[in-house]
Every structure is written in structure tokens, then in C-alpha cells.
Design an enzyme around this catalytic site. Structure first.
Site, PDB file in Angstrom:
ATOM      1  N   CYS A 218       0.824  -1.207   0.000  1.00  0.00           N
ATOM      2  CA  CYS A 218       0.000   0.000   0.000  1.00  0.00           C
ATOM      3  C   CYS A 218       0.865   1.267   0.000  1.00  0.00           C
ATOM      4  O   CYS A 218       1.434   1.615  -1.020  1.00  0.00           O
ATOM      5  CB  CYS A 218      -0.981  -0.038   1.165  1.00  0.00           C
ATOM      6  SG  CYS A 218      -2.447   0.986   0.891  1.00  0.00           S
ATOM      7  N   PHE A 219       0.995   1.977   1.118  1.00  0.00           N
ATOM      8  CA  PHE A 219       1.878   3.139   1.180  1.00  0.00           C
ATOM      9  C   PHE A 219       3.302   2.720   0.822  1.00  0.00           C
ATOM     10  O   PHE A 219       4.042   3.486   0.200  1.00  0.00           O
ATOM     11  CB  PHE A 219       1.823   3.746   2.584  1.00  0.00           C
ATOM     12  CG  PHE A 219       2.253   5.188   2.661  1.00  0.00           C
ATOM     13  CD1 PHE A 219       1.458   6.200   2.153  1.00  0.00           C
ATOM     14  CD2 PHE A 219       3.443   5.542   3.269  1.00  0.00           C
ATOM     15  CE1 PHE A 219       1.850   7.537   2.227  1.00  0.00           C
ATOM     16  CE2 PHE A 219       3.840   6.868   3.358  1.00  0.00           C
ATOM     17  CZ  PHE A 219       3.042   7.871   2.832  1.00  0.00           C
TER      18      PHE A 219
ATOM     19  N   PHE B  87      -4.236   7.316  -3.326  1.00  0.00           N
ATOM     20  CA  PHE B  87      -3.139   7.740  -4.191  1.00  0.00           C
ATOM     21  C   PHE B  87      -2.620   6.522  -4.952  1.00  0.00           C
ATOM     22  O   PHE B  87      -2.817   5.377  -4.524  1.00  0.00           O
ATOM     23  CB  PHE B  87      -2.010   8.362  -3.364  1.00  0.00           C
ATOM     24  CG  PHE B  87      -2.386   9.661  -2.694  1.00  0.00           C
ATOM     25  CD1 PHE B  87      -2.104  10.871  -3.289  1.00  0.00           C
ATOM     26  CD2 PHE B  87      -3.023   9.659  -1.456  1.00  0.00           C
ATOM     27  CE1 PHE B  87      -2.449  12.064  -2.668  1.00  0.00           C
ATOM     28  CE2 PHE B  87      -3.377  10.839  -0.827  1.00  0.00           C
ATOM     29  CZ  PHE B  87      -3.096  12.057  -1.439  1.00  0.00           C
TER      30      PHE B  87
ATOM     31  N   HIS C  26      -3.942  -5.105  -0.007  1.00  0.00           N
ATOM     32  CA  HIS C  26      -3.651  -5.664   1.318  1.00  0.00           C
ATOM     33  C   HIS C  26      -3.698  -7.199   1.306  1.00  0.00           C
ATOM     34  O   HIS C  26      -4.744  -7.798   1.526  1.00  0.00           O
ATOM     35  CB  HIS C  26      -4.662  -5.137   2.337  1.00  0.00           C
ATOM     36  CG  HIS C  26      -4.468  -3.698   2.679  1.00  0.00           C
ATOM     37  ND1 HIS C  26      -3.635  -3.279   3.693  1.00  0.00           N
ATOM     38  CD2 HIS C  26      -4.971  -2.583   2.123  1.00  0.00           C
ATOM     39  CE1 HIS C  26      -3.637  -1.962   3.751  1.00  0.00           C
ATOM     40  NE2 HIS C  26      -4.438  -1.512   2.807  1.00  0.00           N
TER      41      HIS C  26
ATOM     42  N   GLU D  94      -2.656  -9.126   3.534  1.00  0.00           N
ATOM     43  CA  GLU D  94      -2.966  -9.677   4.858  1.00  0.00           C
ATOM     44  C   GLU D  94      -4.466  -9.877   5.022  1.00  0.00           C
ATOM     45  O   GLU D  94      -4.915 -10.590   5.927  1.00  0.00           O
ATOM     46  CB  GLU D  94      -2.420  -8.763   5.961  1.00  0.00           C
ATOM     47  CG  GLU D  94      -3.256  -7.563   6.304  1.00  0.00           C
ATOM     48  CD  GLU D  94      -3.156  -6.453   5.269  1.00  0.00           C
ATOM     49  OE1 GLU D  94      -3.979  -5.534   5.328  1.00  0.00           O
ATOM     50  OE2 GLU D  94      -2.255  -6.499   4.403  1.00  0.00           O
TER      51      GLU D  94
END
Length: 408
Positions: free
Chosen positions: A263-264, A308, A356, A358
Site C-alpha cells: 500500500c503506502f 493515491f 492488502h 494480509e
């Protein structure tokens, strides 16, 4: 406070006002008061507890597109952090009772307990369509200021998510270690940009000892640990503001440490490789986003939460200081970059995904990515240790000899 003692706020008037002036009147859900944030919608049909406690939702007001919320109450096991990070919550039809064997209290009670202002009884479909057409925007929910124009003026004074640095708000205050489950296989530095609790669980299950460091940690702090690899987590805010972590990641890549980002961590990987980032009109949030893994051709249904994205060429590789970078995953809805790979001399040395794996909450299609990270760590460790390389060569020769004898 037990459920029988809890007094609902459902009769208290509340209002939601967007920065463009559109407003919705409903009733209070959660704490009374006024809250501000960026209005975003999530399409998940379940997993509201994991969503609300995801640090990536810091400073955001979540609109649930699923109409009925709160059925399973709130338990003490499923939170992805120690608190609710969402700035507010918007639902259409809150559950009248909680019905789950693990439930300890209602969602409404937990929102009040943590001071989270919400609103219910509004047309969330109309609100979602408005955000899709106009884009996510600043918003307020209030039980105190019920005049829409007066509240809108307060909304316009709030900062936009674009250009907002939030990682320092959510990162761990101090370094700590998460032990592996069973035998230790690898040591990994985890840079905490707002990590979800499920991620260390997935890494520990694969024999990884994790040294979780604050987002402000230096490359020298990473080197002192002598890790086998480095991981960057999910997190909130605009990736264009995270110059410090990007510089650290570039040092990590120059030093040759295997890298995995989520992600980020995908956006920072993109920046480290020389790509830009941009803000999506309304983002990807939910547990039903289709993504193609271009390395295998498989399509995964993924859990996502990002506003983003990385601006990288989808149709061709890019030569960088660190090796050859390619787009490994794309969203099948809009062709947004959902993953990156970095190869050096044909070998995978770093990768990341925008979603994600997870899967908390969400589908488990992408859990193989943690195994891919382990395979990369294993390959890098074997390459660094000549003895391991020789042992592997001897094992392969023995296997070849046995196959020949069997054939004869």
C-alpha cells in the site's frame, strides 16, 4: 457499560455537509459533537471493525456503502490497531442489536467510547454516487452545528488530504521486536508507516523475526540490525510528502536488501524508483477489487484502501539506478498500477503491491505474496552464503545422480 445500560444517540439530530455545499440530515450514530475529514466510501460488505481501526483511514470520514452495519457488534480480537483511526462514520441502517458469539458490545457503544462522531439514516447511495461523480472531498458531521452553510464554512477551513503528511501520527513510538512462530528463518526490518496488526501475524507465521521501527528510523538504524530484508507497511496521507522514508528506501535498495512493500509501501517504492504519484478521483476502498498479477496471469479479488497511486508505465519496463522496474499488477477496473517489481541481473530483488494481502478483512487470494517474499529472502541468503550455495549444489547433484540411477 453493558448493552442494557447503553443509551443510544439515535434520536439526536445530525448533519453531514460536504465542501461543495451538498448536505444530508440524519441522526447521530456514535458520539455527539463535530468532526472533520475527507469523505471516502468503502464497498466492503463486512469487516467494519478492521476498517475503522486501520491507521490508513486516519483523518478520513468513512461512508459504508453496505446499507446494514453493526450486525456483529464489536469484539476484542479483530481490531487492526489499538484505536479507531477514522475521523467519522456514515451508515444508512445501523443494526438494532448485535448478534455474534464474540461480540462484547455494540458498534454504537464503541464509537461513543472512543469519541467517534457518526451519522445514520441518510441516503448513503446518493452520497456515494456524488463522491464518485465529483471526487472525494472535505466533509463535516455535526450534532452541534446544524446550519449547513455555517458548517460548510468550517469545512472549507480544513486541510485537504493532498499534500498532507500523516505517517508520524500513526507510526510506532519506539522500536520493538515481534518473534516468529516456531523456528526463526529470517530477520526483517519492518518500517511502520501505519501497519495493520494482521501483517506481523502473517510474517511471523513464516518464521520471520520482525524488528518494527518508527517511520523516522534512519538507514544506519536498519543496518545495525543486519536484516535479511526490509518491509514497508501501509499508512495514511500523501506519499509525495514522505521524502525521508523514500531516501531511506533508496539506501536500502543501493545496499542490496530484498524489499517488500504494501500500500503506502508500494507508493514509496515507486517514488524511490523514480516514478511519481497522484491522487485518484475517489480511490479504491473495499474487499472486492479485481487485480491481475501480470507475472502469472491470475486474477485476484483484493482488499484495498488507497486514495493515491503510482504513475508508472504499464506497457514497458523502466531502467532505474537499482535495476529494471516493471508494473507487476494492475486493477482491472481502471488499469491503475497495483504492484511493482524490481529485477537485477534477471533476479527479483524487490516488489510491492498497492492492496492488502494480509486480508483483514477481505479475501485471501493474495496471501501468496508473503511466500514470494520468503522465497526472495531465501534466494538472497543463499547467494550471500557460499556454503549454502555449495550445499544446494551438492544436493542437486545427489538428486540428479539418484534420478539417473532410477532411470537405469
Amino acid at each position: 457499560m453493558t448493552s442494557s445500560q447503553f443509551v443510544s444517540q439515535s434520536s439526536v439530530p445530525a448533519i453531514l455537509v460536504l465542501e461543495d455545499g451538498r448536505h444530508f440530515r440524519g441522526t447521530s450514530y456514535g458520539a455527539a459533537g463535530t468532526t472533520f475529514g475527507e469523505a471516502v466510501f468503502t464497498t466492503g460488505m463486512s469487516g467494519y471493525q478492521e476498517t475503522l481501526t486501520d491507521p490508513s483511514f486516519h483523518r478520513q470520514v468513512i461512508v459504508a456503502t453496505s446499507p446494514h452495519i453493526g450486525n456483529t457488534g464489536w469484539n476484542d480480537e479483530d481490531s487492526e490497531s489499538e484505536r479507531i483511526w477514522a475521523a467519522g462514520y456514515v451508515v444508512r441502517d445501523p443494526a438494532r442489536i448485535s448478534s455474534n458469539w464474540r461480540s462484547r458490545r455494540s458498534l454504537d457503544e464503541e464509537l461513543v467510547k472512543q469519541g467517534i462522531v457518526g451519522i445514520s439514516g441518510i441516503d448513503t447511495r446518493a452520497l456515494t454516487r456524488h463522491l464518485r461523480e465529483c471526487g472525494v472531498m472535505r466533509v463535516a458531521i455535526s450534532t452541534e452545528v446544524l446550519d449547513p452553510e455555517a458548517l460548510r464554512q468550517q469545512v472549507l477551513e480544513q486541510p485537504s488530504m493532498a499534500g498532507l503528511s500523516l505517517v508520524d501520527d500513526v507510526t510506532t513510538p519506539e522500536a520493538h521486536v515481534v518473534q516468529p512462530d516456531g523456528e526463526k528463518k529470517f530477520t526483517v526490518v519492518v518500517m511502520d508507516m501505519g501497519i495493520k496488526a494482521s501483517t506481523p501475524v502473517r510474517l511471523a507465521a513464516r518464521g520471520i523475526e520482525q524488528h518494527i521501527l518508527p517511520a523516522t528510523a534512519s538507514f544506519e538504524e536498519i543496518e545495525r540490525i543486519k536484516p535479511d530484508g526490509v518491509f514497508f507497511s501501509n499508512g495514511p496521507g500523501d506519499p509525495s510528502t514522505a521524502d525521508g522514508p523514500v531516501e531511506v528506501l533508496q539506501q536500502v535498495l543501493r545496499a542490496g536488501y530484498p524489499y517488500f512493500g504494501i500500500c503506502f509501501g508500494n507508493q514509496l517504492f515507486g517514488r524511490a524508483l523514480g516514478f511519481g504519484t497522484y491522487k485518484l478521483k475517489y480511490g479504491h476502498r473495499g474487499a472486492n477489487q479485481p487485480v491481475m498479477d501480470r507475472t502469472t496471469g491470475k486474477v485476484e479479488i483484493t482488499a484495498q484502501n488507497h486514495g493515491f497511486a503510482v504513475d508508472a508505465p504499464v506497457d514497458q519496463p523502466t531502467e532505474t539506478e537499482f535495476g529494471t522496474a516493471t508494473v507487476s499488477h494492475v486493477c482491472l477496473n481502471d488499469n491503475v498500477v497495483e504492484g511493482l517489481e524490481l529485477r537485477r541481473d534477471g533476479k527479483l530483488v524487490g516488489f510491492s503491491v498497492q492492496y492488502h494481502p494480509e486480508a483483514a478483512a477481505g479475501p485471501h487470494d493474495s496471501s501468496y505474496l508473503f511466500d514470494r517474499f520468503v522465497e526472495m529472502l531465501d534466494a538472497a541468503t543463499a547467494q550471500q552464503n557460499p556454503a549454502n550455495q555449495q550445499n544446494q549444489a551438492n544436493q542437486q547433484n545427489q538428486a540428479n545422480q539418484q534420478n539417473q540411477e532410477g532411470t537405469n
